[in-house]
Design a protein around this motif. Structure first.
Motif, PDB file in Angstrom:
ATOM      1  N   CYS A   5       0.907  -1.372   0.032  1.00 39.84           N
ATOM      2  CA  CYS A   5      -0.004   0.079   0.018  1.00 39.84           C
ATOM      3  C   CYS A   5       0.918   1.237   0.147  1.00 39.84           C
ATOM      4  O   CYS A   5       1.492   1.442   0.817  1.00 39.84           O
ATOM      5  CB  CYS A   5      -1.000  -0.148   1.315  1.00 39.84           C
ATOM      6  SG  CYS A   5      -2.111   1.318   1.173  1.00 39.84           S
ATOM      7  N   GLY A   6       0.736   2.187  -1.185  1.00 44.82           N
ATOM      8  CA  GLY A   6       1.583   3.044  -1.122  1.00 44.82           C
ATOM      9  C   GLY A   6       1.008   4.325  -0.783  1.00 44.82           C
ATOM     10  O   GLY A   6      -0.352   4.453  -1.015  1.00 44.82           O
ATOM     11  N   MET A   7       1.744   5.138  -0.044  1.00 47.39           N
ATOM     12  CA  MET A   7       0.989   6.417   0.621  1.00 47.39           C
ATOM     13  C   MET A   7       1.848   7.559   0.217  1.00 47.39           C
ATOM     14  O   MET A   7       3.016   7.416  -0.031  1.00 47.39           O
ATOM     15  CB  MET A   7       0.834   6.560   1.927  1.00 47.39           C
ATOM     16  CG  MET A   7      -0.065   5.400   2.318  1.00 47.39           C
ATOM     17  SD  MET A   7      -0.371   5.431   4.238  1.00 47.39           S
ATOM     18  CE  MET A   7       0.994   4.426   4.573  1.00 47.39           C
ATOM     19  N   SER A   8       1.368   9.044  -0.049  1.00 47.49           N
ATOM     20  CA  SER A   8       2.066  10.001  -0.653  1.00 47.49           C
ATOM     21  C   SER A   8       2.848  10.789   0.645  1.00 47.49           C
ATOM     22  O   SER A   8       3.493  12.064   0.425  1.00 47.49           O
ATOM     23  CB  SER A   8       1.329  10.936  -1.290  1.00 47.49           C
ATOM     24  OG  SER A   8       0.336  11.545  -0.579  1.00 47.49           O
ATOM     25  N   LEU A  24      -9.210  -1.509   2.566  1.00 54.46           N
ATOM     26  CA  LEU A  24      -7.925  -1.003   2.537  1.00 54.46           C
ATOM     27  C   LEU A  24      -7.276  -1.443   1.189  1.00 54.46           C
ATOM     28  O   LEU A  24      -7.405  -2.762   0.837  1.00 54.46           O
ATOM     29  CB  LEU A  24      -7.083  -1.933   3.386  1.00 54.46           C
ATOM     30  CG  LEU A  24      -5.337  -1.564   3.449  1.00 54.46           C
ATOM     31  CD1 LEU A  24      -5.030  -0.425   3.381  1.00 54.46           C
ATOM     32  CD2 LEU A  24      -4.864  -2.556   4.344  1.00 54.46           C
ATOM     33  N   SER A  25      -7.282  -0.663   0.320  1.00 53.47           N
ATOM     34  CA  SER A  25      -6.737  -0.902  -0.927  1.00 53.47           C
ATOM     35  C   SER A  25      -5.124  -1.292  -1.142  1.00 53.47           C
ATOM     36  O   SER A  25      -4.333  -0.663  -0.652  1.00 53.47           O
ATOM     37  CB  SER A  25      -6.938   0.246  -2.106  1.00 53.47           C
ATOM     38  OG  SER A  25      -6.355  -0.095  -3.412  1.00 53.47           O
ATOM     39  N   THR A  26      -4.950  -2.413  -1.615  1.00 56.08           N
ATOM     40  CA  THR A  26      -3.325  -2.974  -1.831  1.00 56.08           C
ATOM     41  C   THR A  26      -3.166  -3.432  -3.189  1.00 56.08           C
ATOM     42  O   THR A  26      -4.244  -3.799  -3.826  1.00 56.08           O
ATOM     43  CB  THR A  26      -3.229  -4.004  -0.774  1.00 56.08           C
ATOM     44  OG1 THR A  26      -3.783  -5.148  -1.030  1.00 56.08           O
ATOM     45  CG2 THR A  26      -3.371  -3.573   0.785  1.00 56.08           C
ATOM     46  N   SER A  27      -2.000  -3.813  -3.601  1.00 55.31           N
ATOM     47  CA  SER A  27      -1.710  -4.397  -4.663  1.00 55.31           C
ATOM     48  C   SER A  27      -0.550  -5.613  -4.505  1.00 55.31           C
ATOM     49  O   SER A  27       0.094  -5.510  -3.490  1.00 55.31           O
ATOM     50  CB  SER A  27      -0.883  -3.507  -5.734  1.00 55.31           C
ATOM     51  OG  SER A  27      -0.552  -4.291  -6.978  1.00 55.31           O
ATOM     52  N   THR A  37       3.108   6.986  -4.108  1.00 55.97           N
ATOM     53  CA  THR A  37       3.936   7.537  -3.179  1.00 55.97           C
ATOM     54  C   THR A  37       4.266   8.903  -3.392  1.00 55.97           C
ATOM     55  O   THR A  37       5.220   9.828  -2.765  1.00 55.97           O
ATOM     56  CB  THR A  37       5.018   6.739  -2.897  1.00 55.97           C
ATOM     57  OG1 THR A  37       5.767   6.881  -4.247  1.00 55.97           O
ATOM     58  CG2 THR A  37       5.048   5.394  -2.389  1.00 55.97           C
ATOM     59  N   GLY A  38       3.536   9.514  -4.327  1.00 59.37           N
ATOM     60  CA  GLY A  38       3.913  10.802  -4.934  1.00 59.37           C
ATOM     61  C   GLY A  38       5.052  11.032  -5.455  1.00 59.37           C
ATOM     62  O   GLY A  38       5.542  10.181  -6.176  1.00 59.37           O
ATOM     63  N   ASP A  39       5.815  12.124  -5.205  1.00 56.83           N
ATOM     64  CA  ASP A  39       7.099  12.464  -6.088  1.00 56.83           C
ATOM     65  C   ASP A  39       8.323  11.672  -5.329  1.00 56.83           C
ATOM     66  O   ASP A  39       9.336  12.511  -5.119  1.00 56.83           O
ATOM     67  CB  ASP A  39       7.223  14.002  -6.057  1.00 56.83           C
ATOM     68  CG  ASP A  39       6.214  14.815  -7.048  1.00 56.83           C
ATOM     69  OD1 ASP A  39       5.621  14.079  -7.835  1.00 56.83           O
ATOM     70  OD2 ASP A  39       5.648  15.805  -6.521  1.00 56.83           O
ATOM     71  N   ILE A  96      10.736   3.641   3.112  1.00 55.98           N
ATOM     72  CA  ILE A  96      10.691   5.115   2.980  1.00 55.98           C
ATOM     73  C   ILE A  96      11.154   5.560   1.662  1.00 55.98           C
ATOM     74  O   ILE A  96      12.519   5.083   1.412  1.00 55.98           O
ATOM     75  CB  ILE A  96      11.193   5.857   4.140  1.00 55.98           C
ATOM     76  CG1 ILE A  96      10.812   5.375   5.452  1.00 55.98           C
ATOM     77  CG2 ILE A  96      11.346   7.418   3.976  1.00 55.98           C
ATOM     78  CD1 ILE A  96       9.378   5.626   5.809  1.00 55.98           C
ATOM     79  N   MET A  97      10.299   6.320   0.939  1.00 54.57           N
ATOM     80  CA  MET A  97      11.052   6.309  -0.537  1.00 54.57           C
ATOM     81  C   MET A  97      12.196   7.374  -0.677  1.00 54.57           C
ATOM     82  O   MET A  97      13.090   7.007  -1.364  1.00 54.57           O
ATOM     83  CB  MET A  97       9.689   6.900  -1.423  1.00 54.57           C
ATOM     84  CG  MET A  97       8.646   5.724  -1.535  1.00 54.57           C
ATOM     85  SD  MET A  97       9.265   4.079  -2.221  1.00 54.57           S
ATOM     86  CE  MET A  97       9.408   4.347  -3.660  1.00 54.57           C
TER      87      MET A  97
END
Length: 196
Positions: A5-8, A24-27, A37-39, A96-97
Protein backbone atom coordinates in the motif's frame (compact mmCIF):
# COMPACT_ATOMS: atom_id res chain seq x y z
CA UNK A 1 0.90 -11.89 0.75
CA UNK A 2 2.81 -9.82 0.59
CA UNK A 3 0.48 -6.92 -0.19
CA UNK A 4 1.66 -3.35 -0.73
CA UNK A 5 0.00 0.00 0.00
CA UNK A 6 1.67 3.21 -1.20
CA UNK A 7 1.07 6.55 0.51
CA UNK A 8 2.15 10.03 -0.54
CA UNK A 9 3.14 10.99 3.04
CA UNK A 10 5.36 9.50 5.74
CA UNK A 11 3.36 8.52 8.80
CA UNK A 12 4.56 7.36 12.19
CA UNK A 13 2.96 3.96 12.69
CA UNK A 14 1.10 3.48 15.98
CA UNK A 15 0.12 -0.19 15.52
CA UNK A 16 1.97 -2.98 13.76
CA UNK A 17 -1.05 -5.25 13.77
CA UNK A 18 -3.60 -2.94 12.24
CA UNK A 19 -7.33 -3.30 12.66
CA UNK A 20 -9.08 -2.31 9.47
CA UNK A 21 -12.40 -0.52 9.88
CA UNK A 22 -12.82 0.45 6.25
CA UNK A 23 -11.63 -1.07 2.97
CA UNK A 24 -7.85 -1.10 2.53
CA UNK A 25 -6.67 -1.02 -1.08
CA UNK A 26 -3.44 -2.91 -1.78
CA UNK A 27 -1.60 -4.45 -4.70
CA UNK A 28 0.40 -7.64 -4.97
CA UNK A 29 2.99 -5.71 -7.01
CA UNK A 30 5.49 -3.42 -5.30
CA UNK A 31 5.92 -1.38 -8.50
CA UNK A 32 2.23 -0.43 -8.44
CA UNK A 33 2.41 0.90 -4.88
CA UNK A 34 5.39 3.09 -5.83
CA UNK A 35 3.01 5.02 -8.13
CA UNK A 36 1.00 6.10 -5.07
CA UNK A 37 3.96 7.53 -3.11
CA UNK A 38 3.81 10.96 -4.74
CA UNK A 39 7.06 12.46 -5.97
CA UNK A 40 9.20 9.91 -4.18
CA UNK A 41 8.66 11.37 -0.73
CA UNK A 42 6.05 8.96 0.60
CA UNK A 43 6.14 5.47 2.04
CA UNK A 44 4.99 1.93 1.31
CA UNK A 45 3.50 -0.38 3.90
CA UNK A 46 3.97 -4.08 3.26
CA UNK A 47 1.38 -6.38 4.81
CA UNK A 48 1.16 -10.11 5.27
CA UNK A 49 -1.74 -12.30 6.21
CA UNK A 50 -0.02 -15.66 6.48
CA UNK A 51 0.40 -16.06 10.23
CA UNK A 52 -1.46 -15.61 13.49
CA UNK A 53 -4.95 -14.18 13.44
CA UNK A 54 -4.25 -12.43 10.11
CA UNK A 55 -5.04 -15.65 8.24
CA UNK A 56 -8.71 -14.97 9.02
CA UNK A 57 -8.67 -11.50 7.50
CA UNK A 58 -11.32 -10.94 4.85
CA UNK A 59 -10.02 -9.75 1.52
CA UNK A 60 -10.76 -10.17 -2.13
CA UNK A 61 -9.18 -9.91 -5.53
CA UNK A 62 -10.94 -7.01 -7.27
CA UNK A 63 -8.63 -6.81 -10.28
CA UNK A 64 -11.33 -8.30 -12.51
CA UNK A 65 -13.67 -5.35 -11.84
CA UNK A 66 -11.07 -2.61 -11.36
CA UNK A 67 -10.62 0.17 -13.87
CA UNK A 68 -6.84 -0.39 -13.89
CA UNK A 69 -6.30 -4.13 -14.31
CA UNK A 70 -2.50 -3.76 -14.12
CA UNK A 71 -2.79 -2.68 -10.47
CA UNK A 72 -3.87 -6.21 -9.51
CA UNK A 73 -5.79 -4.69 -6.60
CA UNK A 74 -6.75 -6.54 -3.43
CA UNK A 75 -9.21 -5.07 -0.93
CA UNK A 76 -9.09 -6.04 2.73
CA UNK A 77 -11.89 -5.55 5.22
CA UNK A 78 -12.04 -5.92 8.98
CA UNK A 79 -13.93 -9.05 9.92
CA UNK A 80 -14.74 -11.10 12.95
CA UNK A 81 -13.57 -14.68 13.43
CA UNK A 82 -14.25 -15.23 17.11
CA UNK A 83 -15.65 -13.55 20.19
CA UNK A 84 -12.68 -11.16 20.38
CA UNK A 85 -13.78 -9.06 17.44
CA UNK A 86 -11.84 -7.79 14.46
CA UNK A 87 -8.84 -9.49 12.93
CA UNK A 88 -5.59 -7.51 12.53
CA UNK A 89 -3.46 -7.36 9.42
CA UNK A 90 0.26 -7.50 10.12
CA UNK A 91 2.74 -4.91 8.83
CA UNK A 92 5.79 -6.86 7.70
CA UNK A 93 7.90 -3.97 6.33
CA UNK A 94 7.96 -0.22 5.86
CA UNK A 95 9.71 1.39 2.90
CA UNK A 96 10.60 5.10 2.99
CA UNK A 97 10.96 6.32 -0.57
CA UNK A 98 13.01 9.48 0.09
CA UNK A 99 15.85 7.60 1.84
CA UNK A 100 15.32 4.33 -0.08
CA UNK A 101 15.30 2.47 3.25
CA UNK A 102 13.33 -0.67 3.91
CA UNK A 103 12.69 -1.70 7.50
CA UNK A 104 12.10 -5.47 7.77
CA UNK A 105 13.93 -6.54 10.94
CA UNK A 106 12.91 -3.55 13.05
CA UNK A 107 9.29 -3.90 11.96
CA UNK A 108 9.40 -7.62 12.82
CA UNK A 109 10.67 -6.68 16.30
CA UNK A 110 7.97 -4.04 16.76
CA UNK A 111 5.28 -6.40 15.47
CA UNK A 112 6.31 -9.11 17.94
CA UNK A 113 6.30 -6.53 20.74
CA UNK A 114 2.88 -5.25 19.67
CA UNK A 115 1.58 -8.84 19.64
CA UNK A 116 2.93 -9.51 23.13
CA UNK A 117 1.22 -6.40 24.53
CA UNK A 118 -2.04 -6.83 22.63
CA UNK A 119 -2.84 -10.54 22.99
CA UNK A 120 -3.24 -10.96 19.24
CA UNK A 121 -2.93 -14.75 19.45
CA UNK A 122 0.15 -15.00 17.34
CA UNK A 123 2.27 -18.07 17.39
CA UNK A 124 5.97 -18.07 18.15
CA UNK A 125 6.40 -21.07 15.85
CA UNK A 126 8.82 -20.40 13.04
CA UNK A 127 10.37 -17.44 14.84
CA UNK A 128 14.05 -18.24 15.28
CA UNK A 129 16.14 -17.54 18.37
CA UNK A 130 18.06 -14.96 16.33
CA UNK A 131 14.82 -13.07 15.55
CA UNK A 132 13.86 -13.14 19.25
CA UNK A 133 17.34 -11.97 20.26
CA UNK A 134 17.23 -9.12 17.74
CA UNK A 135 13.72 -8.15 18.86
CA UNK A 136 14.70 -8.21 22.53
CA UNK A 137 17.76 -6.05 21.95
CA UNK A 138 15.95 -3.58 19.69
CA UNK A 139 12.96 -3.13 21.98
CA UNK A 140 15.21 -2.79 25.05
CA UNK A 141 17.16 0.02 23.39
CA UNK A 142 14.01 1.77 22.14
CA UNK A 143 12.37 1.55 25.58
CA UNK A 144 15.50 2.88 27.25
CA UNK A 145 15.63 5.70 24.71
CA UNK A 146 12.03 6.69 25.44
CA UNK A 147 12.70 6.50 29.17
CA UNK A 148 15.84 8.64 28.67
CA UNK A 149 18.08 5.91 30.08
CA UNK A 150 20.06 5.78 26.84
CA UNK A 151 20.97 8.53 24.43
CA UNK A 152 18.85 7.99 21.31
CA UNK A 153 21.63 9.27 19.07
CA UNK A 154 23.85 6.37 20.20
CA UNK A 155 21.32 3.65 19.30
CA UNK A 156 22.16 3.45 15.58
CA UNK A 157 18.48 3.70 14.68
CA UNK A 158 17.29 6.57 12.55
CA UNK A 159 14.86 9.32 13.46
CA UNK A 160 11.91 7.65 11.69
CA UNK A 161 12.19 4.58 13.94
CA UNK A 162 12.48 6.67 17.12
CA UNK A 163 9.45 8.78 16.17
CA UNK A 164 7.46 5.71 15.20
CA UNK A 165 8.25 3.96 18.50
CA UNK A 166 7.27 7.07 20.46
CA UNK A 167 4.00 7.24 18.52
CA UNK A 168 3.44 3.54 19.24
CA UNK A 169 4.01 4.14 22.97
CA UNK A 170 1.71 7.17 23.02
CA UNK A 171 -1.07 5.26 21.23
CA UNK A 172 -0.87 2.21 23.51
CA UNK A 173 -3.84 2.67 25.84
CA UNK A 174 -4.18 -0.86 27.14
CA UNK A 175 -1.87 -3.84 27.59
CA UNK A 176 -3.45 -7.27 27.39
CA UNK A 177 -1.31 -10.29 28.21
CA UNK A 178 -2.77 -13.80 28.03
CA UNK A 179 -0.82 -15.75 30.63
CA UNK A 180 -1.71 -19.03 28.91
CA UNK A 181 0.20 -17.88 25.82
CA UNK A 182 3.19 -16.48 27.74
CA UNK A 183 5.14 -19.74 27.86
CA UNK A 184 6.05 -19.55 24.16
CA UNK A 185 7.56 -16.10 24.68
CA UNK A 186 9.26 -16.95 27.96
CA UNK A 187 10.86 -19.99 26.32
CA UNK A 188 12.03 -17.69 23.53
CA UNK A 189 13.47 -15.28 26.12
CA UNK A 190 11.43 -12.39 24.77
CA UNK A 191 10.40 -11.20 28.21
CA UNK A 192 13.97 -10.51 29.27
CA UNK A 193 13.81 -6.94 28.04
CA UNK A 194 16.10 -4.91 30.27
CA UNK A 195 14.75 -1.42 30.93
CA UNK A 196 16.26 -0.96 34.38
Amino acid sequence: GPFFCGMSVILNITHFNMFIHSPLSTSVHLEVSVNFTGDGDGMILEFENESGASVWLCGMDVSWIGRYKEEDERLFFGCSHDDRGNVPICISAIRIMETNKTYHKIVKSLTLFDNCLSDNSISAEGTTQLVWKTATSTISHLCNGVLKREDESQLKLDEFIHKTFKAFCMAKRMIVIDMADCSQYINAAFFTINIC
